[in-house]
Design an enzyme around this catalytic site. Structure first.
Site, PDB file in Angstrom:
ATOM      1  N   ASP A 288      57.226 -21.167   4.504  1.00  0.00           N
ATOM      2  CA  ASP A 288      56.898 -20.869   5.886  1.00  0.00           C
ATOM      3  C   ASP A 288      57.975 -21.554   6.724  1.00  0.00           C
ATOM      4  O   ASP A 288      57.980 -22.776   6.891  1.00  0.00           O
ATOM      5  CB  ASP A 288      55.512 -21.409   6.236  1.00  0.00           C
ATOM      6  CG  ASP A 288      55.150 -21.206   7.698  1.00  0.00           C
ATOM      7  OD1 ASP A 288      55.984 -20.653   8.453  1.00  0.00           O
ATOM      8  OD2 ASP A 288      54.038 -21.604   8.090  1.00  0.00           O
TER       9      ASP A 288
ATOM     10  N   GLN B 256      59.101 -23.146  11.683  1.00  0.00           N
ATOM     11  CA  GLN B 256      59.585 -24.283  12.447  1.00  0.00           C
ATOM     12  C   GLN B 256      61.013 -24.685  12.084  1.00  0.00           C
ATOM     13  O   GLN B 256      61.537 -25.656  12.634  1.00  0.00           O
ATOM     14  CB  GLN B 256      58.645 -25.480  12.221  1.00  0.00           C
ATOM     15  CG  GLN B 256      57.224 -25.263  12.693  1.00  0.00           C
ATOM     16  CD  GLN B 256      57.097 -25.224  14.198  1.00  0.00           C
ATOM     17  OE1 GLN B 256      57.932 -25.746  14.921  1.00  0.00           O
ATOM     18  NE2 GLN B 256      56.030 -24.612  14.692  1.00  0.00           N
TER      19      GLN B 256
ATOM     20  N   LYS C  78      58.864 -18.200  18.459  1.00  0.00           N
ATOM     21  CA  LYS C  78      59.333 -19.585  18.426  1.00  0.00           C
ATOM     22  C   LYS C  78      60.862 -19.671  18.440  1.00  0.00           C
ATOM     23  O   LYS C  78      61.426 -20.767  18.484  1.00  0.00           O
ATOM     24  CB  LYS C  78      58.792 -20.294  17.186  1.00  0.00           C
ATOM     25  CG  LYS C  78      57.271 -20.385  17.109  1.00  0.00           C
ATOM     26  CD  LYS C  78      56.832 -21.128  15.867  1.00  0.00           C
ATOM     27  CE  LYS C  78      55.333 -20.977  15.612  1.00  0.00           C
ATOM     28  NZ  LYS C  78      54.492 -21.597  16.643  1.00  0.00           N
TER      29      LYS C  78
END
Length: 419
Positions: free
Chosen positions: A210, A213, A236
């Site tokens: 994932d 970020q 993001k």
């Protein structure tokens, strides 16, 4: 700070950063880990596509259809180049990273998929970690319930690092998939992918990251990482919401069954059966997020023009500055690494005796500082540390040391309010 990185010039590209909040307060936006702001280059690219190029993709035999399809597929090409994918056909557009993670989880234990790498049943194991976002927990819980497989997880050390002390016992010949965060959305920790992957390969399993970020904040190259699947989201990464990305090895995409059925993901349909289009279109049923994909293409163009190495260096200096400044606030405890080794620009903390919700409200109401409070869709991690919630400040390319100073002034004020 690095004077070669012209943050003031960059800030001019983001219209929202110049607005005033009620009462004349300037906006201090420290919540990019939740969702980033958008530069005018992305906004205008999407506006133009909607205004003069919009049509459905892959099916309309007219000028607008051709232009829209070309822009949509060009966005796929840009994203592939941005993450170092060998082919644009390895890029699947989804509505967010959550859908990308669910798509991969759905491929395991699916009775229409006979590839042994994706078989899943009692005795098989799935491995995640205690620091995951719910989007990288719940799909694997559902898979375990569907198939009778066992869900296991890495624990987290007191310092906020992945505990690899039992790596060989956790990842075994029974493991089918390991899925972990590249970078924690709470701790800022950057996980040791190479070390985990070495064990995953020894066990004959597959590995997913994932990267929601990490991809927006530093150079990420899927070929260099050498994992099997990677997911991230557009909102993001200075792009719009409603668009996410799954990258996967081409041979794995070919082996995986469709996730959703509908128009455009088919090759041919009869009343009793269907055959499917090749990847990536096999996984993009129905009208896709066309304008959002075009916007994501503009977003990666923008990030590339600034330079991902430069963005990472800027955020590293911001994080250094923030950790030092926050260390001067009495009663403040950083939850996660307190040094710069293998960490990104997300800092979560508690203030002794003060609930994070109170911290966030005062920071917003009185100082115009936008931080996130709560468990940040990572409740198991907060349970591990014995706290209900944290306050999180997350930095991006448009943030400045002066904004961190505003954060610290606000925190000192919060302490006085509750003294």
């Amino acid at each position: 700070m690095d004077t070669a990185f012209d943050v003031e010039r960059i800030r001019k590209d983001f219209p929202v950063l110049s607005r005033e909040l009620p009462g004349g307060r300037p906006l201090v936006y420290l919540d990019s880990g939740n969702s980033s702001q958008k530069p005018v280059q992305v906004i205008e690219t999407m506006r133009e596509h909607l205004a003069v190029h919009y049509a459905n993709v892959g099916r309309a035999m007219h000028v607008l259809g051709a232009e829209s399809t070309e822009a949509y597929e060009a966005a796929r090409e840009k994203v592939a180049a941005f993450v170092g994918a060998p082919s644009r056909d390895e890029i699947v557009f989804t509505k967010n990273a959550s859908e990308a993670l669910n798509l991969v989880a759905y491929a395991f234990g699916n009775p229409i998929n006979e590839d042994p790498r994706f078989t899943m049943g009692p005795g098989d194991e799935i491995v995640i970690s205690e620091m995951e976002h719910h989007s990288n927990i719940v799909p694997w819980q559902l898979l375990a319930r569907r198939t009778g497989a066992t869900l296991k997880w890495f624990s987290v050390t007191d310092e906020g690092r992945l505990d690899l002390s039992n790596l060989d016992e956790l990842v075994t010949e029974r493991t089918k998939i390991v899925s972990i965060a590249h970078q924690s959305n709470v701790l800022g920790t950057v996980n040791p992918v190479a070390r985990v992957l070495e064990r995953v390969r020894q066990a004959g399993a597959l590995m997913m990251l994932d990267a929601s970020q990490s991809v927006p904040h530093k150079p990420v190259d899927v070929t260099a990482l050498d994992v099997d699947f990677l997911a991230f989201t557009g909102h993001k990464a200075v792009g719009p919401s409603g668009i996410g990305v799954l990258w996967a090895r081409a041979e794995l995409l070919d082996a995986m069954p469709p996730f959703l059925g509908g128009g455009e993901m088919i090759e041919a349909v009869w009343m009793d059966r269907s055959t499917y289009a090749p990847a990536p279109h096999k996984f993009e049923a129905g009208t896709p997020p066309i304008v959002e994909a075009v916007g994501l293409g503009a977003a990666v163009d923008y990030l590339s023009s600034v330079g991902m190495d430069a963005i990472a260096a800027h955020e590293r200096e911001l994080t250094r500055y923030a950790l030092e400044a926050l260390g001067e606030v009495p009663g403040l405890r950083v939850v996660g690494p307190t040094d710069l080794q293998d960490r990104g620009g997300t800092v979560s903390f508690t203030l002794e005796g003060i609930h994070p919700h109170d911290v966030g409200q005062i920071m917003d109401d009185e100082f115009g500082v936008a931080v996130r409070v709560g468990h940040h869709c990572a409740r198991p991690l907060h349970l591990r540390f014995g706290i209900p919630a944290t306050t999180r400040a997350s930095f991006y390319l448009y943030n400045t040391p002066a904004e961190i100073d505003a954060l610290v002034r606000g925190l000192h004020h919060v302490r006085k309010v509750f003294a």
